[in-house]
Write a protein that holds these residues in place. Structure first.
Motif, PDB file in Angstrom:
ATOM      1  N   LEU A  69       0.821  -1.211   0.000  1.00  0.00           N
ATOM      2  CA  LEU A  69       0.000   0.000   0.000  1.00  0.00           C
ATOM      3  C   LEU A  69       0.855   1.262   0.000  1.00  0.00           C
ATOM      4  N   ARG A 126      -1.799   2.463  -3.364  1.00  0.00           N
ATOM      5  CA  ARG A 126      -3.001   3.255  -3.070  1.00  0.00           C
ATOM      6  C   ARG A 126      -2.850   4.216  -1.901  1.00  0.00           C
ATOM      7  N   ALA A 127      -2.065   3.827  -0.892  1.00  0.00           N
ATOM      8  CA  ALA A 127      -1.971   4.668   0.303  1.00  0.00           C
ATOM      9  C   ALA A 127      -1.058   5.879   0.104  1.00  0.00           C
ATOM     10  N   LEU A 181      -7.603   0.415   4.504  1.00  0.00           N
ATOM     11  CA  LEU A 181      -7.077  -0.154   3.265  1.00  0.00           C
ATOM     12  C   LEU A 181      -6.564  -1.573   3.488  1.00  0.00           C
ATOM     13  N   GLU A 188      -9.497  -3.834   3.629  1.00  0.00           N
ATOM     14  CA  GLU A 188      -9.999  -4.115   2.284  1.00  0.00           C
ATOM     15  C   GLU A 188      -9.173  -5.208   1.616  1.00  0.00           C
TER      16      GLU A 188
END
Length: 204
Positions: free
Chosen positions: A39, A43-44, A87, A90
């Motif tokens: 991540l 995305r992070a 996240l 998920e």
């Protein structure tokens, strides 16, 4: 239904080695630390840069800079956790959906499982343990480790005795790899046929 086994243990207790054993035995394992690492490269990263300007370079979180930005500041640490934890959840749920039709048992490898209340997402908890002397020897052999760092890490973690008291299964990693694998096999035998919480439609 896939049985979800939470794997945890304090630093130096052999959690990563135990996760590797389960993988060798054909059990799918989700590594929360690895998910965070991915991540931070995906995305992070933009979310972290927005919250903590200057901590991301070339789309990848600079861990030392991020650490300097949040360590010692509880509010900033909570802000970071508010970004990262959902996240990771998920990713974990996606993993469980993927393996639900394939595996009777899946392992969630989560370092602070009990400290963060993560046991509610598991059907059972496995705690890895070793004598304190073995733990200390393993940890102090790590590059860059100091007595102060070790003490600081232990302060963030639930005492080993408390973890063992809350576990459904305890695996002693101090007797060698073969003994640890035998214990893992015994645990899987105990779980054979037990209904779990994850079905073909996913987590729940």
């Amino acid at each position: 239904m896939t049985f979800v086994l939470g794997l945890t243990g304090s630093i130096g207790m052999g959690k990563s080695a135990t996760a590797a054993i389960f993988r060798r035995l054909g059990v799918p394992v989700h590594d929360a630390d690895a998910a965070v690492h991915d991540l931070y490269r995906g995305r992070a990263a933009p979310l972290i840069e927005k919250a903590f300007s200057g901590t991301v370079a070339d789309g990848i979180v600079d861990r030392p800079k991020l650490g300097a930005a949040v360590l010692g500041d509880p509010q900033r640490m909570k802000a970071l956790e508010a970004i990262v934890h959902p996240l990771v959840r998920e990713e974990e749920e996606a993993f469980l959906r993927r393996v639900s039709a394939l595996a009777s048992v899946a392992v969630l490898d989560i370092p602070l499982l009990l400290e963060t209340g993560g046991e509610v997402r598991c059907d059972a908890v496995l705690v890895v343990t070793a004598p304190a002397s073995v733990q200390r020897e393993r940890v102090m052999a790590r590059p860059g480790m100091t007595e102060e760092k070790f003490k600081a890490i232990l302060l963030k973690q639930m005492p080993d005795a408390d973890k063992r008291a809350r576990a459904h299964f305890v695996l002693d990693t101090s007797r060698g790899f073969a003994a640890a694998e035998a214990q893992a096999r015994s645990i899987l035998a105990c779980l054979a046929g037990r209904p779990g919480r994850v079905g073909r439609q996913g987590h729940g």
